[in-house]
Write an enzyme that holds these catalytic residues in place. Sequence first.
Site, PDB file in Angstrom:
ATOM      1  N   ASP A  79      60.982  64.079  -8.830  1.00 45.04           N
ATOM      2  CA  ASP A  79      62.153  63.209  -8.579  1.00 45.04           C
ATOM      3  C   ASP A  79      63.270  64.056  -7.980  1.00 45.04           C
ATOM      4  O   ASP A  79      64.419  64.007  -8.417  1.00 45.04           O
ATOM      5  CB  ASP A  79      62.602  62.566  -9.908  1.00 45.04           C
ATOM      6  CG  ASP A  79      63.614  61.436  -9.707  1.00 45.04           C
ATOM      7  OD1 ASP A  79      63.801  60.990  -8.560  1.00 45.04           O
ATOM      8  OD2 ASP A  79      64.205  60.992 -10.713  1.00 45.04           O
ATOM      9  N   GLU A 132      69.469  73.744 -22.988  1.00 46.61           N
ATOM     10  CA  GLU A 132      70.321  74.843 -22.543  1.00 46.61           C
ATOM     11  C   GLU A 132      71.403  74.293 -21.607  1.00 46.61           C
ATOM     12  O   GLU A 132      71.093  73.504 -20.705  1.00 46.61           O
ATOM     13  CB  GLU A 132      69.394  75.818 -21.783  1.00 46.61           C
ATOM     14  CG  GLU A 132      70.052  76.884 -21.007  1.00 46.61           C
ATOM     15  CD  GLU A 132      69.014  77.693 -20.194  1.00 46.61           C
ATOM     16  OE1 GLU A 132      67.822  77.296 -20.107  1.00 46.61           O
ATOM     17  OE2 GLU A 132      69.417  78.721 -19.645  1.00 46.61           O
ATOM     18  N   LEU A 148      73.785  74.792 -18.543  1.00 44.33           N
ATOM     19  CA  LEU A 148      73.872  75.653 -17.361  1.00 44.33           C
ATOM     20  C   LEU A 148      75.335  75.853 -17.001  1.00 44.33           C
ATOM     21  O   LEU A 148      75.993  74.916 -16.543  1.00 44.33           O
ATOM     22  CB  LEU A 148      73.122  75.018 -16.186  1.00 44.33           C
ATOM     23  CG  LEU A 148      71.640  74.748 -16.439  1.00 44.33           C
ATOM     24  CD1 LEU A 148      71.017  74.030 -15.251  1.00 44.33           C
ATOM     25  CD2 LEU A 148      70.891  76.052 -16.733  1.00 44.33           C
TER      26      LEU A 148
HETATM   27  P1  ADP Z   1      70.039  61.317 -16.018  1.00 43.38           P
HETATM   28  O1  ADP Z   1      68.791  61.484 -16.821  1.00 43.38           O
HETATM   29  O2  ADP Z   1      70.937  60.253 -16.571  1.00 43.38           O
HETATM   30  O3  ADP Z   1      69.783  61.103 -14.543  1.00 43.38           O
HETATM   31  P2  ADP Z   1      70.634  64.140 -15.568  1.00 43.38           P
HETATM   32  O4  ADP Z   1      69.603  64.884 -16.308  1.00 43.38           O
HETATM   33  O5  ADP Z   1      70.427  64.014 -14.081  1.00 43.38           O
HETATM   34  O6  ADP Z   1      70.870  62.687 -16.189  1.00 43.38           O
HETATM   35  O7  ADP Z   1      72.041  64.827 -15.862  1.00 43.38           O
HETATM   36  C1  ADP Z   1      73.254  64.282 -15.371  1.00 43.38           C
HETATM   37  C2  ADP Z   1      74.114  65.380 -14.764  1.00 43.38           C
HETATM   38  O8  ADP Z   1      74.446  66.338 -15.764  1.00 43.38           O
HETATM   39  C3  ADP Z   1      73.404  66.179 -13.668  1.00 43.38           C
HETATM   40  O9  ADP Z   1      73.586  65.618 -12.403  1.00 43.38           O
HETATM   41  C4  ADP Z   1      74.061  67.549 -13.781  1.00 43.38           C
HETATM   42  O10 ADP Z   1      75.253  67.589 -13.013  1.00 43.38           O
HETATM   43  C5  ADP Z   1      74.425  67.664 -15.245  1.00 43.38           C
HETATM   44  N1  ADP Z   1      73.420  68.452 -15.997  1.00 43.38           N
HETATM   45  C6  ADP Z   1      72.142  68.073 -16.272  1.00 43.38           C
HETATM   46  N2  ADP Z   1      71.511  68.997 -17.033  1.00 43.38           N
HETATM   47  C7  ADP Z   1      72.417  69.983 -17.247  1.00 43.38           C
HETATM   48  C8  ADP Z   1      72.374  71.216 -17.981  1.00 43.38           C
HETATM   49  N3  ADP Z   1      71.277  71.612 -18.627  1.00 43.38           N
HETATM   50  N4  ADP Z   1      73.485  71.969 -17.994  1.00 43.38           N
HETATM   51  C9  ADP Z   1      74.612  71.582 -17.338  1.00 43.38           C
HETATM   52  N5  ADP Z   1      74.716  70.428 -16.633  1.00 43.38           N
HETATM   53  C10 ADP Z   1      73.639  69.634 -16.584  1.00 43.38           C
END
Ligand code: ADP
Length: 290
Positions: free
Chosen positions: A198, A95, A97
Amino acid sequence: MLCANSIDSAISALFGPSVKVIERQRVSGGDINRAYKLELSSGECAFLKSNRQRLLNMFTTETQGLEALRATGTIGVPEPLVVGADETEAFLIMEYLVPAPRRPDYWEVFGYELAALHRAECGSFFGFPTDNYIGSTPQQNAPMDSWVAFFRERRLIPQMKLAWGLLDDRSRSNLTSITDRLDDLLPEPPFPSLIHGDLWSGNAVCGPDGKAWILDPAAYVGHFEAELAMTELFGGFPERFYRAYNEVNPIDQDYSDRRDLYNLYHLLNHLNLFGLSYLSNVSTIAKRYA
Ligand code: ADP
C-alpha cells in the site's frame, strides 16, 4: 509480541512499571485509524494507533506485515511493540519515529532500499501467511504458485464483487473480460517479492536517520511491479527514486503498459471505501484493458 488489555499496562510492561503516558498528541495523516504520539514520563515517546475494539485484527495483521518487512533488514520499518484492546478500543503501539531532516540522497536511498526489499528471499509462493487488510477492506492472501492467478483470484475478483452494485453494465463486462484474459495481459515475475502492498506517498516518512521508513503495510508476496504501480498512483515519487531503484532491481521496459492494470486493484478498493468519485477512473482503465 506483547498483548495487553490496556494502554497503561502496555506502557508499563514495555518501558518500566513506573512509566506513565503524560501526553497524547493527535497525529494527522492516516485514513483509517486515530493516531497519536505518546509522551512518556521517562522522556521516551511511542506511537499509538487506535480504532474500534472489533478492529483488533487489523492491528494484529498490520503487526505481522511490519514484522515480515523488518525481517528482511532492507529498509526502515517501525518496530511494533504491543497490540491489544481495552473495553472501548483496540490499539497498536509501535516505535515512534523521531522526525529528522531528509538526507540529500533521500530519494536515491529509498529507491535502493525498496529494490533490496523486493529482491529479498521470500519463498516461492504468492500470498502471505495470514489474510490482512488494504485500508479497511479485507485482503485475501491464501498462497498460490502463479502470480497472475493470485492477482485475479485474490486481488481483482474480491474487489469487483464488492464494487459490483456500484458499476455500470459496460464496466462490469470490461472487468470480466480483463479477469478472463489476465494471462495475456500480465506476465509472471522473474521472482516473487515481499512488497509493502500500500505504498503511496503518505505511507513513507523520513525517519530519525534521514532515510525513508515505510508504514502501514498491506504486505504480501507478489510482483514488485504492483508496488511500483502504487507508488505512481497518487502523484508518484521523483524520477531519481525510480532511476536508483532500477539500478538494483531492473524495471522491465513494458512495465508502464501494465501499471494502470495493477492500480485497478487500488482504484476498485478506493471506490469501495471512499465512494463514487473513483468510478470514472475505474471505468476508464477497465475499458482500456478489456
Ligand atoms: P492509518 O492506519 O490511519 O492510515 P498511519 O499508519 O498511516 O495511519 O499513520 C498516520 C500518520 O502517522 C502517518 O502518515 C505518519 O505521518 C504518522 N506515523 C505513522 N507511524 C508512525 C511512527 N511509528 N512514528 C511516527 N509517526 C508515525
